[in-house]
Design a protein around this motif. Structure first.
Motif, PDB file in Angstrom:
ATOM      1  N   ASN A   1       0.857  -1.293  -0.003  1.00  0.00           N
ATOM      2  CA  ASN A   1       0.023   0.172  -0.016  1.00  0.00           C
ATOM      3  C   ASN A   1       0.907   1.714   0.441  1.00  0.00           C
ATOM      4  OD1 ASN A   1      -2.253  -1.271  -0.444  1.00  0.00           O
ATOM      5  ND2 ASN A   1      -3.156  -1.239   1.765  1.00  0.00           N
ATOM      6  N   GLN A   2       2.508   1.358   0.680  1.00  0.00           N
ATOM      7  CA  GLN A   2       2.975   1.760   0.796  1.00  0.00           C
ATOM      8  C   GLN A   2       3.520   2.608  -0.938  1.00  0.00           C
ATOM      9  OE1 GLN A   2       6.273   2.194   3.768  1.00  0.00           O
ATOM     10  NE2 GLN A   2       4.479   0.952   5.056  1.00  0.00           N
ATOM     11  N   SER A   3       3.084   1.480  -2.239  1.00  0.00           N
ATOM     12  CA  SER A   3       3.987   2.495  -3.310  1.00  0.00           C
ATOM     13  C   SER A   3       2.488   2.413  -4.031  1.00  0.00           C
ATOM     14  CB  SER A   3       4.651   0.595  -3.817  1.00  0.00           C
ATOM     15  OG  SER A   3       5.707   0.155  -2.790  1.00  0.00           O
ATOM     16  N   GLY A   4       1.756   0.982  -3.777  1.00  0.00           N
ATOM     17  CA  GLY A   4       0.227   1.364  -4.569  1.00  0.00           C
ATOM     18  C   GLY A   4       0.144   2.030  -5.904  1.00  0.00           C
ATOM     19  N   GLU A   5      -0.566   2.624  -5.661  1.00  0.00           N
ATOM     20  CA  GLU A   5      -0.791   2.888  -7.616  1.00  0.00           C
ATOM     21  C   GLU A   5       0.707   2.966  -8.327  1.00  0.00           C
ATOM     22  OE1 GLU A   5      -4.002   2.143  -9.973  1.00  0.00           O
ATOM     23  OE2 GLU A   5      -4.109   1.182  -8.020  1.00  0.00           O
TER      24      GLU A   5
ATOM     25  N   ASN B   1       2.452   1.109 -10.978  1.00  0.00           N
ATOM     26  CA  ASN B   1       1.582   1.000 -12.615  1.00  0.00           C
ATOM     27  C   ASN B   1       3.339   2.108 -12.946  1.00  0.00           C
ATOM     28  OD1 ASN B   1      -0.180  -0.396 -12.202  1.00  0.00           O
ATOM     29  ND2 ASN B   1      -1.507   1.100 -11.538  1.00  0.00           N
ATOM     30  N   SER B   2       3.577   3.109 -12.415  1.00  0.00           N
ATOM     31  CA  SER B   2       4.701   3.634 -12.760  1.00  0.00           C
ATOM     32  C   SER B   2       6.142   3.025 -13.606  1.00  0.00           C
ATOM     33  CB  SER B   2       5.362   5.084 -12.699  1.00  0.00           C
ATOM     34  OG  SER B   2       6.215   4.762 -11.244  1.00  0.00           O
ATOM     35  N   VAL B   3       6.589   1.681 -12.956  1.00  0.00           N
ATOM     36  CA  VAL B   3       8.090   0.673 -13.320  1.00  0.00           C
ATOM     37  C   VAL B   3       6.839   0.107 -14.075  1.00  0.00           C
ATOM     38  CG1 VAL B   3       8.885  -0.734 -11.534  1.00  0.00           C
ATOM     39  CG2 VAL B   3       8.041   1.192 -10.451  1.00  0.00           C
ATOM     40  N   VAL B   4       5.733  -0.291 -13.959  1.00  0.00           N
ATOM     41  CA  VAL B   4       5.890  -1.913 -15.144  1.00  0.00           C
ATOM     42  C   VAL B   4       4.440  -1.574 -15.243  1.00  0.00           C
ATOM     43  CG1 VAL B   4       5.106  -4.003 -15.470  1.00  0.00           C
ATOM     44  CG2 VAL B   4       7.573  -3.664 -14.418  1.00  0.00           C
TER      45      VAL B   4
ATOM     46  N   ALA C   1       0.318  -2.854 -10.247  1.00  0.00           N
ATOM     47  CA  ALA C   1      -0.502  -2.802  -8.692  1.00  0.00           C
ATOM     48  C   ALA C   1      -1.336  -3.443  -9.142  1.00  0.00           C
ATOM     49  CB  ALA C   1      -1.302  -1.392  -8.902  1.00  0.00           C
ATOM     50  N   GLU C   2      -2.366  -4.090  -9.695  1.00  0.00           N
ATOM     51  CA  GLU C   2      -3.157  -5.477  -9.864  1.00  0.00           C
ATOM     52  C   GLU C   2      -2.674  -6.701  -9.768  1.00  0.00           C
ATOM     53  OE1 GLU C   2      -6.547  -4.918 -13.672  1.00  0.00           O
ATOM     54  OE2 GLU C   2      -7.227  -6.719 -12.793  1.00  0.00           O
ATOM     55  N   GLU C   3      -1.670  -6.609 -10.863  1.00  0.00           N
ATOM     56  CA  GLU C   3      -1.182  -7.864 -10.734  1.00  0.00           C
ATOM     57  C   GLU C   3      -0.487  -8.061  -9.246  1.00  0.00           C
ATOM     58  OE1 GLU C   3       2.140  -8.488 -13.647  1.00  0.00           O
ATOM     59  OE2 GLU C   3       2.676 -10.429 -12.849  1.00  0.00           O
ATOM     60  N   ILE C   4       0.156  -7.641  -8.451  1.00  0.00           N
ATOM     61  CA  ILE C   4       0.645  -7.856  -7.159  1.00  0.00           C
ATOM     62  C   ILE C   4      -1.227  -7.843  -6.289  1.00  0.00           C
ATOM     63  CG2 ILE C   4       1.558  -6.670  -4.842  1.00  0.00           C
ATOM     64  CD1 ILE C   4       3.267  -4.669  -7.270  1.00  0.00           C
TER      65      ILE C   4
ATOM     66  N   LEU D   1      10.284  -8.480  -4.071  1.00  0.00           N
ATOM     67  CA  LEU D   1      10.066  -7.426  -5.448  1.00  0.00           C
ATOM     68  C   LEU D   1       8.885  -5.784  -4.324  1.00  0.00           C
ATOM     69  CD1 LEU D   1       8.503  -6.454  -8.016  1.00  0.00           C
ATOM     70  CD2 LEU D   1       6.753  -7.945  -7.766  1.00  0.00           C
ATOM     71  N   LEU D   2       8.300  -6.047  -3.380  1.00  0.00           N
ATOM     72  CA  LEU D   2       7.587  -5.038  -2.855  1.00  0.00           C
ATOM     73  C   LEU D   2       8.506  -4.028  -2.441  1.00  0.00           C
ATOM     74  CD1 LEU D   2       4.985  -7.120  -1.222  1.00  0.00           C
ATOM     75  CD2 LEU D   2       4.929  -5.393  -2.887  1.00  0.00           C
ATOM     76  N   THR D   3       9.800  -4.848  -1.020  1.00  0.00           N
ATOM     77  CA  THR D   3      10.339  -4.035  -0.803  1.00  0.00           C
ATOM     78  C   THR D   3      11.776  -3.068  -1.737  1.00  0.00           C
ATOM     79  OG1 THR D   3      12.274  -6.169  -0.639  1.00  0.00           O
ATOM     80  CG2 THR D   3      11.302  -4.649   1.127  1.00  0.00           C
ATOM     81  N   ARG D   4      11.786  -3.610  -2.936  1.00  0.00           N
ATOM     82  CA  ARG D   4      12.651  -2.367  -4.867  1.00  0.00           C
ATOM     83  C   ARG D   4      11.476  -1.983  -4.296  1.00  0.00           C
ATOM     84  NH1 ARG D   4      16.134  -7.022  -7.619  1.00  0.00           N
ATOM     85  NH2 ARG D   4      18.026  -7.735  -5.721  1.00  0.00           N
TER      86      ARG D   4
END
Ligand SMILES: Nc1ncnc2c1ncn2[C@@H]1O[C@H](COP(=O)(O)OP(=O)(O)OP(=O)(O)O)[C@@H](O)[C@H]1O
Ligand SMILES: N[C@@H](CCO)C(=O)O
Length: 321
Positions: A153-157, A160-163, A167-170, A277-280
């Motif tokens: 949730n700290q990265s959230g939407e 999508n700027s990375v791939v 967000a939906e895939e995660i 993936l999440l921490t990175r």
């Protein structure tokens, strides 16, 4: 490690003077790593590592990490030994941060592990699991399945700027893992970040383990899954089954894996891939200004996650079932 916090020379000399390790002769920041600020320090009695604990380390956990290193070193596992100040304290404060000095370990980490390194790693990891068996402190894994959604949730939407669509895939993967995460596997002290840069070798023999700052009480097989991801994939994203088999063989020479642990590996490997993936992803989206750090690539772990999503049994990792 990295350097997030700069330390003034006089401040560092005064800090070193509270230890019985001689006067400070020189020091330098270590750019490697991403979690804490680290300095190689040279005093009249030799070399040491000074760590200033940063964002992801809860100061309340530091006694667990430092006592664990002491415990493991007493059981002849080669790892840094915390150095006590003259007051007896293992932990001090420097530049406003909790800080500790640990002994310097000889050895180099291997940039391109070969199967023989993976086998050594497997044996070393199992030895760590056994050596931790009578450690009397417990630390819940703050980055376990219950911690992943709040972390995401700290990265959230912004993910999508990375791939695009990430967000939906995660979110789908979180739903799956929360439903299917294995319970009741054998647990104990695990390292939880046993990547190649935390394992030192001398002449192709494992010479020591470092960086215990994610160590916690969790399933042993989850540590195996973390290492499967960190050691056994090629730069092109494919799994090297020979390395995976070598690592598992090394592990099982020292600590047998139960059928339940083997069966759980594909899900544990998915969870481990998602955790990194999440921490990175978080780090990628939030590099502090002025910090000497190179964030690690989240997409590498997205590819690993997608690989494990297609795996049905641990035989895909070279294990006989
Ligand atoms: N006890 C030690 N002896 C020798 N070198 C060390 C020691 N501790 C750390 N180092 C050096 O510092 C580098 C970074 O250390 P470490 O991996 O602990 O940092 P970190 O920020 O926690 O990194 P990571 O990104 O792996 O979590 C190591 O690769 C190694 O070169
Ligand atoms: N080993 C971690 C960094 C430290 O948490 C990674 O490669 O993402």
């Amino acid at each position: 490690m990295a350097v997030y916090t700069e330390v003034a020379d006089e401040e560092l000399s005064a800090f070193i003077d509270t230890y019985d390790i001689g006067k400070l002769l020189s020091y330098k920041g270590i750019a490697e790593g991403v979690e804490n600020s680290n300095f190689l320090i040279h005093t009249e009695t030799g070399h040491y590592i000074l760590t200033l604990y940063e964002k992801r380390v809860d100061p309340n956990d530091l006694p667990f990490f430092l006592n664990l290193m002491q415990h493991l070193a007493e059981r002849k596992l080669s790892c840094p030994l915390p150095v006590a100040a003259r007051s007896g304290a293992l932990l001090g404060t420097l530049a406003g941060r909790p800080a500790a000095i640990v002994t310097f370990l000889d050895g180099m980490w291997v940039r391109r592990p070969r199967p023989e390194h993976c086998e050594e790693l497997g044996r070393g990891m199992a030895a760590l699991h056994l050596a931790g068996a009578d450690f009397n402190m417990v630390r819940r894994n703050a980055l376990d399945v219950d911690g992943w959604r709040p972390l995401f949730n700290q990265s959230g939407e912004r993910s999508n700027s990375v791939v695009p669509g990430l967000a939906e895939e995660i979110t789908r993967e979180l739903d799956f893992l929360e439903q299917n995460w294995p319970k009741d596997l054998p647990t104990g002290v695990i390292h939880a970040d046993l990547f190649p840069d935390n394992v030192f070798f001398l002449s192709n023999k494992l010479s020591g383990l470092i960086d215990f700052y994610f160590a916690c009480t969790d399933a042993f097989a989850y540590d195996v899954a973390i290492c499967l991801n960190a050691w056994c994939f090629e730069p092109d994203g494919s799994l090297n089954v020979t390395k995976a088999r070598a690592m598992m063989n090394g592990y099982r020479q020292v600590r047998p894996l139960s059928q339940a642990e083997i069966d759980a590996l594909p899900v544990l490997a998915r969870g481990s891939a998602l955790r990194f993936l999440l921490t990175r992803l978080y780090d990628w989206l939030s590099v502090p200004e002025g910090a000497l750090v190179t964030p690690k690539d989240p997409v590498e772990y997205l590819k690993k996650l997608r690989f494990h999503q297609k795996v049905e049994t641990a035989s895909s990792y070279g294990l006989s079932l």
